[in-house]
Design a protein around this motif. Sequence first.
Motif, mmCIF file in Angstrom:
data_model
loop_
_atom_site.group_PDB
_atom_site.id
_atom_site.type_symbol
_atom_site.label_atom_id
_atom_site.label_comp_id
_atom_site.label_asym_id
_atom_site.label_seq_id
_atom_site.Cartn_x
_atom_site.Cartn_y
_atom_site.Cartn_z
ATOM 1 N N ILE A 114 39.572 -5.982 13.241
ATOM 2 C CA ILE A 114 39.360 -7.707 12.890
ATOM 3 C C ILE A 114 39.205 -8.005 13.895
ATOM 4 O O ILE A 114 39.843 -8.996 15.085
ATOM 5 C CB ILE A 114 41.067 -7.485 11.750
ATOM 6 N N PHE A 115 38.019 -9.150 13.891
ATOM 7 C CA PHE A 115 38.216 -10.840 14.036
ATOM 8 C C PHE A 115 37.843 -11.701 12.983
ATOM 9 O O PHE A 115 37.731 -11.569 12.464
ATOM 10 C CB PHE A 115 36.554 -10.478 14.826
ATOM 11 N N HIS A 116 37.534 -12.795 14.124
ATOM 12 C CA HIS A 116 37.683 -13.774 13.208
ATOM 13 C C HIS A 116 37.268 -15.204 13.819
ATOM 14 O O HIS A 116 37.157 -15.020 15.569
ATOM 15 C CB HIS A 116 38.901 -14.547 12.881
ATOM 16 N N PHE A 117 36.426 -15.837 13.171
ATOM 17 C CA PHE A 117 35.378 -17.061 14.057
ATOM 18 C C PHE A 117 35.818 -18.441 13.231
ATOM 19 O O PHE A 117 35.602 -18.157 12.135
ATOM 20 C CB PHE A 117 34.087 -16.534 14.498
ATOM 21 N N ASN A 118 35.848 -19.501 13.673
ATOM 22 C CA ASN A 118 36.008 -20.339 12.845
ATOM 23 C C ASN A 118 34.095 -20.729 13.279
ATOM 24 O O ASN A 118 33.476 -21.462 14.288
ATOM 25 C CB ASN A 118 36.440 -21.356 14.147
ATOM 26 N N PHE A 119 34.241 -21.696 12.059
ATOM 27 C CA PHE A 119 32.908 -22.890 12.052
ATOM 28 C C PHE A 119 32.318 -23.658 11.429
ATOM 29 O O PHE A 119 33.590 -23.898 10.164
ATOM 30 C CB PHE A 119 31.494 -21.899 11.543
ATOM 31 N N TRP A 120 32.088 -24.826 11.518
ATOM 32 C CA TRP A 120 32.173 -26.298 10.689
ATOM 33 C C TRP A 120 31.621 -26.052 9.387
ATOM 34 O O TRP A 120 30.559 -26.256 9.570
ATOM 35 C CB TRP A 120 31.631 -27.703 11.465
ATOM 36 N N PHE A 121 32.399 -26.235 8.244
ATOM 37 C CA PHE A 121 30.904 -25.425 7.018
ATOM 38 C C PHE A 121 31.266 -26.940 5.994
ATOM 39 O O PHE A 121 32.250 -26.682 5.866
ATOM 40 C CB PHE A 121 31.323 -24.619 6.504
ATOM 41 N N TYR A 122 30.289 -27.865 5.970
ATOM 42 C CA TYR A 122 30.565 -28.631 5.308
ATOM 43 C C TYR A 122 31.445 -29.937 5.712
ATOM 44 O O TYR A 122 32.318 -29.754 4.794
ATOM 45 C CB TYR A 122 30.353 -28.244 3.486
ATOM 46 N N GLY A 123 31.823 -29.921 6.862
ATOM 47 C CA GLY A 123 32.976 -31.381 7.157
ATOM 48 C C GLY A 123 34.154 -30.693 7.401
ATOM 49 O O GLY A 123 35.024 -31.394 7.506
ATOM 50 N N GLU A 124 33.935 -29.637 7.442
ATOM 51 C CA GLU A 124 35.067 -28.720 7.881
ATOM 52 C C GLU A 124 35.473 -27.431 8.193
ATOM 53 O O GLU A 124 34.463 -26.413 8.787
ATOM 54 C CB GLU A 124 36.701 -29.032 7.175
ATOM 55 N N TRP A 125 36.392 -27.551 9.445
ATOM 56 C CA TRP A 125 36.487 -25.666 9.648
ATOM 57 C C TRP A 125 37.130 -25.524 9.393
ATOM 58 O O TRP A 125 38.186 -25.250 8.845
ATOM 59 C CB TRP A 125 37.339 -26.284 11.748
ATOM 60 N N LYS A 126 35.903 -23.962 8.899
ATOM 61 C CA LYS A 126 36.554 -22.201 8.046
ATOM 62 C C LYS A 126 36.384 -20.707 9.138
ATOM 63 O O LYS A 126 35.596 -20.801 9.931
ATOM 64 C CB LYS A 126 34.823 -22.195 7.283
ATOM 65 N N GLU A 127 38.133 -20.478 9.238
ATOM 66 C CA GLU A 127 37.872 -19.088 9.284
ATOM 67 C C GLU A 127 37.135 -18.400 8.559
ATOM 68 O O GLU A 127 37.190 -18.424 8.079
ATOM 69 C CB GLU A 127 39.604 -19.154 10.047
ATOM 70 N N VAL A 128 36.423 -17.656 9.117
ATOM 71 C CA VAL A 128 35.687 -16.211 9.038
ATOM 72 C C VAL A 128 36.052 -14.840 9.937
ATOM 73 O O VAL A 128 35.640 -15.193 10.310
ATOM 74 C CB VAL A 128 34.286 -16.588 9.115
#
Length: 432
Positions: A114-128
């Motif tokens: 399992i791995f996780h990454f953060n992206f700035w998605f439409y105005g807020e940071w989203k964990e994927v």
Amino acid sequence: MESQYARLKSGLLRSGRLFEDAEFPAIPRSLYFSKNDPSIYWQRPTELIRYPKFIVGSASRFDLDQGLLGDCWYVAAVSTLATRPELFKRVPTNQPSNQPASHPINRPTTQTGIFHFNFWFYGEWKEVIIDDRLPTSRGKKLVFCSSREHPDEFWSALLEKAYAKLAGSYEALDGGWIEDALVDFTGGISQRISLRDTKRLPRNFFNVLLQNNMMNSLMGTCIYVCWATRLTMEKELDNGLFVGHAYSITEVLQVRFIGSTFQLLRLRNPWGRLEWRGKWSDKSKEWMNLNDRKRSEIGLIIEEDGEFWISFEDVMRNFDVLQICHLPPSCEILKDKKPWIGIRYNGTWTRGVNSGGSDYFRKHGSYWTNSQYSIQLANNDDNSNKCCIIISLMQKHSKMARTQLRVQYTEIPLLFDLYKVVLVCWLPANCY
């Protein structure tokens, strides 16, 4: 509060199972939505190599080779991001990269898949969150993004998978803009500059690039079309550059040596090979004008790695668009710079309410119903009696539409008019 990633990993450690992501499963529709490729198999790093690692040493712009997917824009953006360690570490947070490089990611006591990454998605940071099953060929090789220099390193392939999940599929990454990916990695503000419209460029345009580089802005460039042949498809030109292709800008320098001044940019081909063959290329005679010490200070590397130096004049002559991502006010890398304030507004256009249409509809009486925002600038910049404001509009859910409606997908033109008293945002009437 414990994150979803922490809860999932804790449960996997207790059960001894490997994570399988039900939201982005290892099935054909996660790869393509317009075709099926039975030659692709999903395999974990531990099935490809005995001791796989997340990052070998530290992340580098040389860790990414594009692969078979047409996402040169994405790979170019990540290569640029890797030149700023302070920004890069926010995206793959709390990964095994914090361990020494000698620590493999498949130790029996820690392997969870399992791995996780953060992206700035439409105005807020989203964990994927993703599992580590990756698309491979029958020869047990990654078919998309990989590290040619370190075959046991998998951060670039895993990051690409997380970004594909965010978009809906790998195919959704086939074609795009460098600055869009850079915004998703940083939360910054994008800017696209036409290099062909020279009348609108400032006279000191190279100094603008130099200043942006000093401010840690992230940049890339691309060639739309070969103007001699009107060719738009991806194809190599005589000078080694490619039409329909994106390049990272990894450095901007003004070099002074023995009374001469040289304006240079360092670019990288996402393929990790095939470089510019003109002035200031790796083995060109221009480098002979500089002594060994100066070449070392600049960081000249003569190697077939996709990275090359090119003069500012040749960039202007050969490339069509410059893409910039300006870092947001909250970014840690700007803590020593002059602070500025960022404000976000969320809004919608609703048919029959405030979808007033473009400038054409001024005469039809509906233009005034578009969304309006009043902004007051109070603090002068550097005692100049002037204030600086940057306005950026983002169309939400375009990635989702692209995944579901690939053939029919077109971006809705989204613009604004700025007046002395109000900002009016508009799009074509009755779109929503």
